[in-house]
Design an enzyme around this catalytic site. Structure first.
Site, short mmCIF file in Angstrom:
data_model
loop_
_atom_site.label_atom_id
_atom_site.label_comp_id
_atom_site.label_asym_id
_atom_site.label_seq_id
_atom_site.Cartn_x
_atom_site.Cartn_y
_atom_site.Cartn_z
N LYS A 55 18.84 14.01 -8.77
CA LYS A 55 17.38 14.02 -8.63
C LYS A 55 16.75 13.62 -9.95
O LYS A 55 17.35 13.70 -11.02
CB LYS A 55 16.88 15.41 -8.22
CG LYS A 55 17.17 16.54 -9.22
CD LYS A 55 16.18 16.66 -10.37
CE LYS A 55 16.52 17.78 -11.32
NZ LYS A 55 15.67 17.78 -12.56
N ASP A 104 16.37 25.52 -9.13
CA ASP A 104 16.11 24.21 -8.55
C ASP A 104 17.07 23.86 -7.43
O ASP A 104 17.19 22.69 -7.05
CB ASP A 104 16.14 23.11 -9.62
CG ASP A 104 17.51 22.98 -10.28
OD1 ASP A 104 18.36 23.85 -10.08
OD2 ASP A 104 17.72 21.99 -11.01
#
Length: 311
Positions: free
Chosen positions: A10, A144
Site C-alpha cells: 500500500k 493498519d
C-alpha cells in the site's frame, strides 16, 4: 486443501498525523491505496503429527519464521477466536510466503501478510468468520491491518482502525493510476519516526480539523491525484535521511513528477502521468525509464524500484 491469497503493498497518498493519544498511539487521517504489486501467501491444510499447528516458510532471507511473524500471529488469533483448526482433529496449516515487498519500507508488508493469513484461514475453514469479526481480529493485530480487508482505496482515521471506503467518484480518479516505487538500501523504523514526532510535538502534527478540511476539498472537487499528496511524517524522516528529499527534489525539478514518501518510509513513490509517451525498453513509458535511471544512478544497485498501479 490449499488456497493462495494475494497480499498487496500500500501507499499513503495522504497522511496527516494529528496528535498523540493517551494510550500512546497516534491519531491520523489518511487516504491509503492498495497496489497491484505485493506478496503471495499460500496456506495448506496438513497433518500436524507432533509438529506445531502452524508453520511458515518464506523464500526471502531475514524474514522471521517464528511466532514473531505476523502471519503466525494472525493464525493464532484466528484459532483463538474460532476454535479452528483444533476442531478438525490433528490438522494444522502450513504457510508459504513469496516475499516481494521490502521490509521496513512503509508499504505495509507485514500487516498485509497478516490479513492474507486471516483471509486464508477463513477460506480454509469454510468462512467461519463474518467480515465484521474478521476486521476486529485484524485491528487487534496492528493499527493498519484492517485496511487490507478492502481491495480499494480507503480513508483511515483514529489509530488506523476506522476504515471508510472512498466515494465512487474519488475511487474512479484513483483506480489504475500508475506509480513508481523507489526505496534506498535502508529502511526507517516506524517506532522511531513516531517517537521523534512525539518528542518534537506539536511542531509536526497537523490539527485534525485542518486535515479533514484538506481531504474534504479534494473529495468534493475534481483536482488531480497529485493535489491530494501530503505526508507530515516527512518532516522528521527527511532531516535524518537526507537521501530521500534530495531524490524527491531531483524528480520534481528535473522531470516534473509529483513524488512523496509513503507512511514512515523509507519507500517513496512518484505518480506517472497518464499522457506520458512510451519509447523506453520493451515499450516502457519514457518518463519511467528516465526516473529509473536517475534513481539507480544516485542510489546504486541496492535501490528497490518497482512500477505498479493503484488498485
Amino acid at each position: 486443501m490449499s488456497v493462495t491469497i494475494f497480499s498487496p503493498a500500500k501507499i499513503n497518498l495522504f497522511l496527516a498525523i494529528t496528535g498523540r493519544r493517551a494510550d500512546g498511539f497516534h491519531n491520523l487521517v489518511s487516504v491509503v491505496a492498495p497496489l497491484d504489486f505485493g506478496d503471495d501467501l499460500e496456506a495448506s491444510m496438513v497433518e500436524r503429527g507432533t509438529a506445531s499447528r502452524f508453520r511458515l516458510d518464506c523464500d526471502a532471507p531475514g524474514i522471521p519464521r517464528d511466532d514473531s511473524n505476523l502471519v503466525l500471529k494472525a493464525a493464532v488469533a484466528f484459532a483463538e477466536a474460532t476454535g479452528w483448526p483444533e476442531a478438525t482433529g490433528r490438522q494444522g496449516v502450513h504457510f508459504k510466503l513469496k516475499k516481494r515487498i521490502p521490509v521496513g519500507a512503509g508499504l505495509g508488508g507485514g500487516s498485509s501478510n497478516a490479513v492474507a493469513a486471516l483471509r486464508a484461514m477463513n477460506t480454509l475453514s469454510g468462512n467461519l468468520v463474518p467480515m465484521e469479526k474478521l476486521a476486529a481480529i485484524a485491528v487487534a493485530l496492528g493499527s493498519d491491518c484492517a485496511l487490507f480487508l478492502h481491495d480499494v482505496p480507503v480513508t483511515m482515521r483514529g489509530r488506523g482502525e476506522q476504515i471508510e471506503v472512498l466515494p465512487r467518484a474519488a475511487l474512479k480518479r484513483l483506480h489504475g493510476r500508475k506509480v513508481l516505487l523507489f526505496k534506498p538500501g535502508f529502511g526507517i523504523s516506524t517506532p522511531w519516526a513516531y517517537g521523534r514526532m512525539a518528542a518534537e510535538a506539536p511542531a509536526h502534527y497537523l490539527p485534525a480539523p485542518e486535515a479533514e478540511q484538506r481531504l474534504s476539498r479534494w473529495m468534493a472537487g475534481d483536482d488531480s491525484v497529485s493535489s491530494l499528496l501530503f505526508n507530515n511524517m516527512e518532516d522528521v524522516a527527511f532531516r535524518k535521511f537526507v537521501a530521500l528529499p534530495v531524490m524527491i527534489k531531483k524528480l520534481q525539478a528535473g522531470l516534473g513528477v509529483a513524488a512523496r514518501m509513503s507512511g514512515s518510509g523509507s519507500t517513496c513513490f512518484a505518480l506517472i502521468g497518464e499522457d506520458a509517451k512510451t519509447g523506453g525498453p520493451g515499450g516502457e513509458n519514457a518518463l519511467v525509464t528516465q526516473m529509473k535511471h536517475l534513481i539507480r544512478q544516485s542510489w546504486g544497485g541496492e535501490a528497490f524500484v518497482q512500477e505498479t498501479a493503484l488498485i
